[in-house]
Scaffold this motif. Sequence first.
Motif: not given
Length: 567
Positions: A131-132, A94-96, A89-90
């Motif tokens: 990383x997220x 907008x995540x890593x 889902x990054x």
Amino acid sequence: MKIAIAQINPTIGDLLLNAQTILEAAQRAASSGARLLLTPELSLCGYPPRDLLLNPSFVEAMNITSQNLAQDLPPNLAVLLGTVEQNLKGHITGGKALFNSMALLENGQVKQIFHKRLLPTYDVFDEHRYFEPGLQANYFILDNIHIGVTICEDLWNDEDFWGKRSYAVNPITELANLGVDLIVNLSASPYTFSKQQLRETMLKHSAVRFQQPIIYTNQVGGNDDLIFDGRSFALNRQGEIMCRARGFETDLVLVEFDEALRDLQLGSVAPVYESEDEEIWQALVLGVRDYVRKCRFSKVVLGLSGGIDSAIVAAIATAALGQENVLGVLMPSPYSSDHSISDAVALAENLGIKTNILPIKELMQSFDQTLGDLFAGTEFGLAEENIQSRIRGNLLMAIANKFGYLLLSTGNKSEMAVGYCTLYGDMNGGLAVIADVPKTRVYSLCQWLNRNHEIIPQNILTKAPSAELKPGQVDQDSLPPYEILDDILQRLIHNHQSAAQIVAAGHDSVIVNRVIQMVARAEFKRRQAPPGLKITDRAFGTGWRMPIANNWVAVKNAHLTLNHKVI
């Protein structure tokens, strides 16, 4: 239930070798009756993989390797494997792109994935770059035992121990509230001296506070400038050490969880080191051995000046690689004292290493002749002194290139801090072995090394330190006595004290101000230095991020206060 701790030494990026190492540990664990095997953080790729993680093919190869490993593992053994997992889902949130994860492998499959909750971004750590963070408490059930999973930093946020929180959540609190039977932590925690005592004290506090047995698994080995000391351990609910793996070497230890008592039973406990010097020595030996091995060298070369710094580096290299793999080169100048040569020869004989003598007088004369017209009318000074160091650096690099050796730099932390070193001279090298070891600690290490019999010749320990770049020169012509200098540097670099605070501690203000200015001016040199093995909590390496071009000098700005209108 028997639980095995695989304290392994991974090579970063060598997925097949690391997987084979884990498989062999799994086979040994299974033959010993273990039901669960723990491996360190990112054990499949090694820690820290840094920007390898930005390569999609590397991430895909990790996924394939972990699936293949799952199929090869012994039956009836569950394994927690350190790996990465894609954040699907990054791209939407907008995540890593990745999670720092542990995979539970059992019966040929990847059964569960657990994500690291707390991502450090300080000192040598830069995990938010890749990383997220995970958002859920991690646990699994094995043979009716509820096992909480944490990854390295997840254990380091106990507000009751630290008196504050560095992150919004405490994963240990959440797992305790869920009522797990046991907490395991899979770490790649870099070494600094005295850090093991902090780890054990901190986790003892958590074990007692939450009434939770805790198993701590740590990576071992050297990766670039970082050294990982291992010393995995387990605590029962009373905070007592139930097992401890050896330091600075691979190990496989077993600890038993008693389901009826809901606690860990006593296993093998490796002893603690008798002194800081012994611990630091072991760290430096491991750091040199792994840097040389993992960079695919077999032999090293270094300059032997007859001084204490090159003496301790030669001793470390010999212990790490064997006397047959170390070459010492003596390069006397017209300013070299007789004892410099005799002390270096005596050291080499004590260590059993080969030496070569390459006098540099004629090379110095050649430089003088070439530069004669340009330097005419000027006095002999720093430029001429540094030419000697650069001649030696060139000779050492020529030997390294010709024979495929790794050149070891021999400068200590005190010199690196204040710039008492020569670019493209004594700073030449592929690894700076003692770049994080202050001069006073160098003496302490040598005295420890000589505790049973003389290895470092006594004259090296007692004579005044000197670069011998001009007649009668000693280090204290340019620097304060090292006992004073090192205390100022400790307060400035490690304790972040101001000039006023250092002076208030008893140091002369003129000396303090001069040292602070020297540290600031030497930043451009440090940026060009080879990697230096990290043994303190504030090293000139990955975690030191000072700008080279800046106009902040603590002395110049010492008058500014929070109450001053300039702020």
